[in-house]
Design a protein around this motif. Structure first.
Motif, mmCIF file in Angstrom:
data_model
loop_
_atom_site.group_PDB
_atom_site.id
_atom_site.type_symbol
_atom_site.label_atom_id
_atom_site.label_comp_id
_atom_site.label_asym_id
_atom_site.label_seq_id
_atom_site.Cartn_x
_atom_site.Cartn_y
_atom_site.Cartn_z
ATOM 1 N N VAL A 165 -4.340 11.456 3.192
ATOM 2 C CA VAL A 165 -5.335 10.556 3.033
ATOM 3 C C VAL A 165 -5.330 9.697 1.805
ATOM 4 O O VAL A 165 -6.096 8.665 1.750
ATOM 5 N N MET A 166 -4.489 10.265 0.795
ATOM 6 C CA MET A 166 -4.312 9.529 -0.610
ATOM 7 C C MET A 166 -3.611 8.026 0.073
ATOM 8 O O MET A 166 -3.996 6.976 -0.785
ATOM 9 N N ILE A 167 -2.726 8.134 0.746
ATOM 10 C CA ILE A 167 -1.906 6.970 1.388
ATOM 11 C C ILE A 167 -2.825 5.988 2.203
ATOM 12 O O ILE A 167 -2.722 4.725 2.022
ATOM 13 N N ASP A 168 -3.607 6.659 2.984
ATOM 14 C CA ASP A 168 -4.203 5.970 4.117
ATOM 15 C C ASP A 168 -5.430 5.005 3.584
ATOM 16 O O ASP A 168 -6.029 4.171 4.182
ATOM 17 N N SER A 169 -6.169 5.580 2.513
ATOM 18 C CA SER A 169 -7.127 4.830 1.783
ATOM 19 C C SER A 169 -6.801 3.387 1.595
ATOM 20 O O SER A 169 -7.679 2.608 1.977
ATOM 21 N N PRO A 170 -5.906 2.934 0.760
ATOM 22 C CA PRO A 170 -5.907 1.775 0.595
ATOM 23 C C PRO A 170 -5.124 1.036 1.737
ATOM 24 O O PRO A 170 -5.053 -0.206 1.697
ATOM 25 N N ALA A 171 -4.124 1.417 2.455
ATOM 26 C CA ALA A 171 -3.674 1.044 3.635
ATOM 27 C C ALA A 171 -4.367 0.560 4.554
ATOM 28 O O ALA A 171 -4.060 -0.463 5.284
ATOM 29 N N LEU A 172 -5.739 1.052 4.747
ATOM 30 C CA LEU A 172 -6.494 0.502 5.884
ATOM 31 C C LEU A 172 -6.971 -1.161 5.695
ATOM 32 O O LEU A 172 -6.936 -1.925 6.665
ATOM 33 N N GLY A 173 -7.016 -1.337 4.294
ATOM 34 C CA GLY A 173 -7.403 -3.062 4.092
ATOM 35 C C GLY A 173 -6.160 -3.806 4.224
ATOM 36 O O GLY A 173 -6.224 -5.076 4.350
ATOM 37 N N TRP A 174 -4.901 -3.144 4.341
ATOM 38 C CA TRP A 174 -3.772 -4.259 4.931
ATOM 39 C C TRP A 174 -3.495 -4.056 6.155
ATOM 40 O O TRP A 174 -2.493 -4.786 6.711
ATOM 41 N N GLY A 175 -4.378 -3.631 7.091
ATOM 42 C CA GLY A 175 -4.176 -3.455 8.542
ATOM 43 C C GLY A 175 -2.849 -2.727 8.810
ATOM 44 O O GLY A 175 -2.594 -2.495 10.060
ATOM 45 N N VAL A 176 -2.858 -1.551 8.069
ATOM 46 C CA VAL A 176 -1.976 -0.614 8.414
ATOM 47 C C VAL A 176 -2.418 0.868 8.523
ATOM 48 O O VAL A 176 -3.441 1.146 7.677
ATOM 49 N N GLN A 177 -2.149 1.656 9.467
ATOM 50 C CA GLN A 177 -2.549 2.983 9.649
ATOM 51 C C GLN A 177 -1.510 4.087 9.458
ATOM 52 O O GLN A 177 -0.400 3.770 10.044
ATOM 53 N N PHE B 52 3.925 5.409 9.559
ATOM 54 C CA PHE B 52 2.723 4.299 9.805
ATOM 55 C C PHE B 52 3.052 3.292 10.843
ATOM 56 O O PHE B 52 4.295 2.982 11.276
ATOM 57 N N LYS B 53 2.227 2.371 10.946
ATOM 58 C CA LYS B 53 2.128 1.500 12.032
ATOM 59 C C LYS B 53 1.175 0.388 11.714
ATOM 60 O O LYS B 53 0.079 0.816 11.073
ATOM 61 N N VAL B 54 1.114 -0.689 11.998
ATOM 62 C CA VAL B 54 0.329 -2.079 11.845
ATOM 63 C C VAL B 54 -0.760 -1.916 13.114
ATOM 64 O O VAL B 54 -0.233 -1.994 14.000
ATOM 65 N N VAL B 55 -2.088 -1.964 12.639
ATOM 66 C CA VAL B 55 -2.915 -1.900 13.750
ATOM 67 C C VAL B 55 -3.688 -3.491 13.888
ATOM 68 O O VAL B 55 -4.273 -3.671 14.815
ATOM 69 N N ASP B 56 -3.505 -4.015 12.744
ATOM 70 C CA ASP B 56 -4.003 -5.274 12.577
ATOM 71 C C ASP B 56 -3.168 -6.412 12.186
ATOM 72 O O ASP B 56 -2.643 -6.369 10.892
ATOM 73 N N ALA B 57 -2.486 -7.200 13.037
ATOM 74 C CA ALA B 57 -1.317 -8.107 12.344
ATOM 75 C C ALA B 57 -2.026 -9.254 11.612
ATOM 76 O O ALA B 57 -1.195 -9.397 10.741
ATOM 77 N N ALA B 58 -3.129 -9.541 11.840
ATOM 78 C CA ALA B 58 -3.414 -10.707 11.135
ATOM 79 C C ALA B 58 -3.822 -10.166 9.302
ATOM 80 O O ALA B 58 -3.257 -10.845 8.398
ATOM 81 N N ASP B 59 -4.389 -9.209 9.223
ATOM 82 C CA ASP B 59 -4.527 -8.415 8.056
ATOM 83 C C ASP B 59 -3.269 -8.331 7.246
ATOM 84 O O ASP B 59 -3.105 -8.245 6.142
ATOM 85 N N VAL C 160 -0.539 -9.754 7.425
ATOM 86 C CA VAL C 160 -0.051 -11.030 7.071
ATOM 87 C C VAL C 160 -0.735 -11.640 5.967
ATOM 88 O O VAL C 160 -0.290 -12.003 4.956
ATOM 89 N N ILE C 161 -2.053 -11.717 6.190
ATOM 90 C CA ILE C 161 -3.032 -12.351 5.128
ATOM 91 C C ILE C 161 -3.215 -11.186 4.033
ATOM 92 O O ILE C 161 -3.355 -11.839 2.813
ATOM 93 N N ALA C 162 -3.774 -10.074 4.192
ATOM 94 C CA ALA C 162 -4.100 -9.319 2.953
ATOM 95 C C ALA C 162 -3.035 -8.744 2.116
ATOM 96 O O ALA C 162 -3.357 -8.503 1.033
ATOM 97 N N VAL C 163 -1.854 -8.706 2.312
ATOM 98 C CA VAL C 163 -0.905 -8.093 1.639
ATOM 99 C C VAL C 163 0.346 -9.134 1.672
ATOM 100 O O VAL C 163 0.737 -9.416 2.863
ATOM 101 N N GLU C 164 1.112 -9.314 0.679
ATOM 102 C CA GLU C 164 2.471 -9.832 0.576
ATOM 103 C C GLU C 164 3.294 -9.403 1.589
ATOM 104 O O GLU C 164 4.015 -9.847 2.219
#
Length: 356
Positions: free
Chosen positions: A145-157, A93-100, A102-106
């Motif tokens: 698909v099961m892992i990617d669904s909640p990870a999108l809100g964390w800025g992670v793909q 996986f990789k981070v696509v949104d650095a702000a999310d 940092v902000i959306a998940v600890e």
């Protein structure tokens, strides 16, 4: 006064240098900078290169944008067909949104790891053992698909998910090994049977072609002999025609049947030519047997089978009866009473009314 101005200039320059050093930041190419000013997110994310922040007021967090390889610990579960297995995987996986991130998940790394483990347990329970072993691509896509669904809100793909290993119990491994061996044996037997069928068809065609030309069969026999002799063997195998063996077998059976029939006819003709034997006399047979065994037992008075002394041999026998024996009676040794009975036409031992 000039000295004061020089001193003030030096102090200001020193303060500027310290401020510049405290505010200067360098963001590397694979990173992004998220600046929090007095605890609040600023509007822009710092790009790679040199950047400045307000000392004491701003806090900048650098987020790695590279693809992260995270191994998922082995998870033990029961498949849909009630087989206990241990499955481990790896997540890219990789981070696509650095702000999310940092902000959306600890801690987005720990969050992705936990989601991957729970998703792996879920995919184990929904799949059969055969699917885990043979259809891994489909399972990998479902797990992604099961892992990617909640990870999108964390800025992670989630880039991809791969199942690494499926550990089976030892009993299940032995059962699968026996099944695989039986399958291979079945395939080998089917292939051999198919080869035999094709060979038999070709041999039948060859036999049909050679049946019209007897010389072809003889040439084939000579070719076989030459092929065997070419290997410098000390033993030469000469084929023997099977038809000749069958002919000899039929001839032998026919000769045996004719011999048995001739013997039966000869025995039947011999029985017809022989006269019928008279019925045996039990008394005569008994006496003949006694005479055959011991001729002296009939006249021996001490023998249990003795018939007594012969009266014709007594000296006074003919004086008492008043009859003289003839030549035949003397030869046969019969008493005179039997002789007279035969002369008168009566049976042996019978006398007339006037005989003494």
């Amino acid at each position: 006064m000039l000295e004061e101005l020089v001193t003030s200039g030096v102090a200001l320059a020193s303060a500027g240098v310290v401020y510049a050093l405290a505010a200067a930041r360098v963001v590397r190419q694979y990173e992004r900078g998220v600046v929090l000013r007095l605890g609040r997110l600023t509007s822009s994310v710092r790009e790679p290169g040199f950047t400045m922040i307000v000392p004491i007021v701003d806090r900048m967090r650098k987020v790695n944008m590279q693809i992260v390889t995270m191994p998922v610990p082995a998870q033990e579960g029961i498949t849909r067909d009630n087989v206990t297995v241990r499955v481990d995987a790896v997540v890219y996986f990789k981070v696509v949104d650095a702000a999310d991130a940092v902000i959306a998940v600890e801690d987005y790394r720990f969050a992705v790891s936990q989601v991957a483990q729970t998703s792996l347990r879920s995919i184990i329970g929904k799949s059969d053992l055969d699917e885990l072993l043979s259809n891994r691509e489909k399972l990998n896509q479902g797990l992604e698909v099961m892992i990617d669904s909640p990870a999108l809100g964390w800025g992670v793909q989630i880039d991809r998910v791969e199942i690494k290993d499926v550990s089976l119990p030892e009993t299940m491994k032995r059962s699968m090994a026996r099944q695989a061996e039986a399958t291979r044996d079945r395939r080998a037997r089917v292939i051999n049977a198919d080869a035999e069928l094709q060979a038999s068809k070709k041999l039948a065609e060859a036999a049909q072609a050679m049946s019209g030309q007897p010389a072809a069969l003889q040439l084939r026999l000579l070719q076989t002999v030459v092929a065997v002799a070419a290997e410098k063997n000390s033993t030469l195998v000469l084929p023997f025609p099977v038809e000749l063996l069958r002919f000899l077998e039929r001839s032998g059976l026919h000769a045996e049947a004719e011999t048995a029939r001739a013997d039966a006819e000869q025995t039947r003709s011999r029985q017809q030519d022989e006269p019928a034997a008279p019925p045996p006399d039990p008394h005569g047979t008994y006496i003949a047997d006694l005479v055959t065994e011991d001729p002296t037992s009939l006249t021996d008075p001490t023998s249990p089978t003795s018939l007594g002394p012969d009266p014709a041999l007594a000296p006074d026998h003919y004086l008492e009866t008043g009859q003289l024996p003839d030549d035949e009676d003397l030869e046969l040794g019969r008493p005179p009473d039997e002789q007279s009975g035969e002369a008168d036409g009566r049976g042996p031992g019978e006398r007339g009314a006037g005989s003494p």
